[in-house]
Design a protein around this motif. Sequence first.
Motif, short mmCIF file in Angstrom:
data_model
loop_
_atom_site.label_atom_id
_atom_site.label_comp_id
_atom_site.label_asym_id
_atom_site.label_seq_id
_atom_site.Cartn_x
_atom_site.Cartn_y
_atom_site.Cartn_z
N ALA A 145 0.82 -1.21 0.00
CA ALA A 145 0.00 0.00 0.00
C ALA A 145 0.86 1.26 0.00
O ALA A 145 0.44 2.30 -0.54
CB ALA A 145 -0.93 0.00 1.21
N ASP A 146 2.07 1.21 0.60
CA ASP A 146 2.92 2.40 0.70
C ASP A 146 4.37 1.98 0.47
O ASP A 146 5.22 2.05 1.37
CB ASP A 146 2.76 3.02 2.09
N ARG A 197 7.54 4.38 1.24
CA ARG A 197 7.78 4.88 2.60
C ARG A 197 9.13 4.37 3.09
O ARG A 197 9.57 3.28 2.71
CB ARG A 197 6.66 4.39 3.52
N ARG A 203 10.00 -2.50 -4.81
CA ARG A 203 10.16 -1.13 -5.31
C ARG A 203 10.72 -1.13 -6.73
O ARG A 203 10.29 -0.35 -7.59
CB ARG A 203 11.08 -0.34 -4.38
N TRP A 231 10.52 2.54 5.20
CA TRP A 231 10.24 1.50 6.18
C TRP A 231 11.52 1.04 6.86
O TRP A 231 12.59 0.95 6.25
CB TRP A 231 9.60 0.29 5.50
#
Length: 313
Positions: free
Chosen positions: A223-224, A227, A265, A229
């Motif tokens: 979902a993100d 970010r 990513r 993380w």
Amino acid sequence: MTSDFGMSAARTDVLSQVLTLIRLRGELVYTTQLRQPWGLRFPPGPSHFHFAEAGGAWVTPSGQARQWIAAGDLVLLPLGQGHVIADATDSPIKDVDAIAPDNFDRDRLVLRHGGEGPATQLVSGFFSFEGSPLPAVMSALPALIHIPRGDAGAPAWLAAISHFLVDEAQQPDPGSSLMISRLIDLLVIRTLRSWAASEAHRMGWLGGLAEERIGRVLAAMHADPFRRWTVEALAAVGSMSRSIFAERFTAAVGEPPLRYLSRWRLTIAADMLRSGGLKVTEAAYKTGYASDAAFSRAFKAHFGYAPSEAKTI
């Protein structure tokens, strides 16, 4: 406590995100009327499915073990590596290049073949994946996925979808081509979801969907994805300690969480580069690399081609 609905939604979200990237597209559905002895060899190319309405068949993906399907069973062959279907291992085999998607007669939606023996009837179809980051995503899938019938027959969802597929194919009306494509999409998605829920030895992104807390972390990652993380932050999403989370994630998915995130990513970056949505410098920044050169090295190691070549792949 996480509800069953919530976990189901999280798992579906991950699957939806992955399928969006690989751009699933249903191509064509047809029926078969096969009488013993018979055998058909399908060349490498599009992905395929076969649903047995009556009789049965051996399905053998190229270089893989064979699988028997009986009436009510479905096999999905997502990798498009070519396969053989036959009534017996010693049956004569006919090549079926003539029904490849590019030259299949759209008005001849019944394939007849074989001798004078007992009949097998299949509902079969082609589908394709058109996104660029296929190796990263498809590596989690086997050459063949088998959905067997239950004690009461074919699963209700499978019987319903196959019925509508045949109905649309045999009685085409305006919009039937689009309807068939969407129904094949639905069949493939539902099959992948059923397989992911039942298969005990999955790896990659599918492997994490079997565990509630790891599935929750995967959903957050997807979902993100860009970010910043950390392992600690991901462990908190899964309500686990850092060490336990890292161990369980690696066991379920097959690689540590930050390595998985980096690969995901890159997968998204490849799709955005291909569509023109990002420049290489922007992709390097979004994926967390300190320089274009470092990003390009990681990208090429993962996909086998340079970021600048993404549009041509």
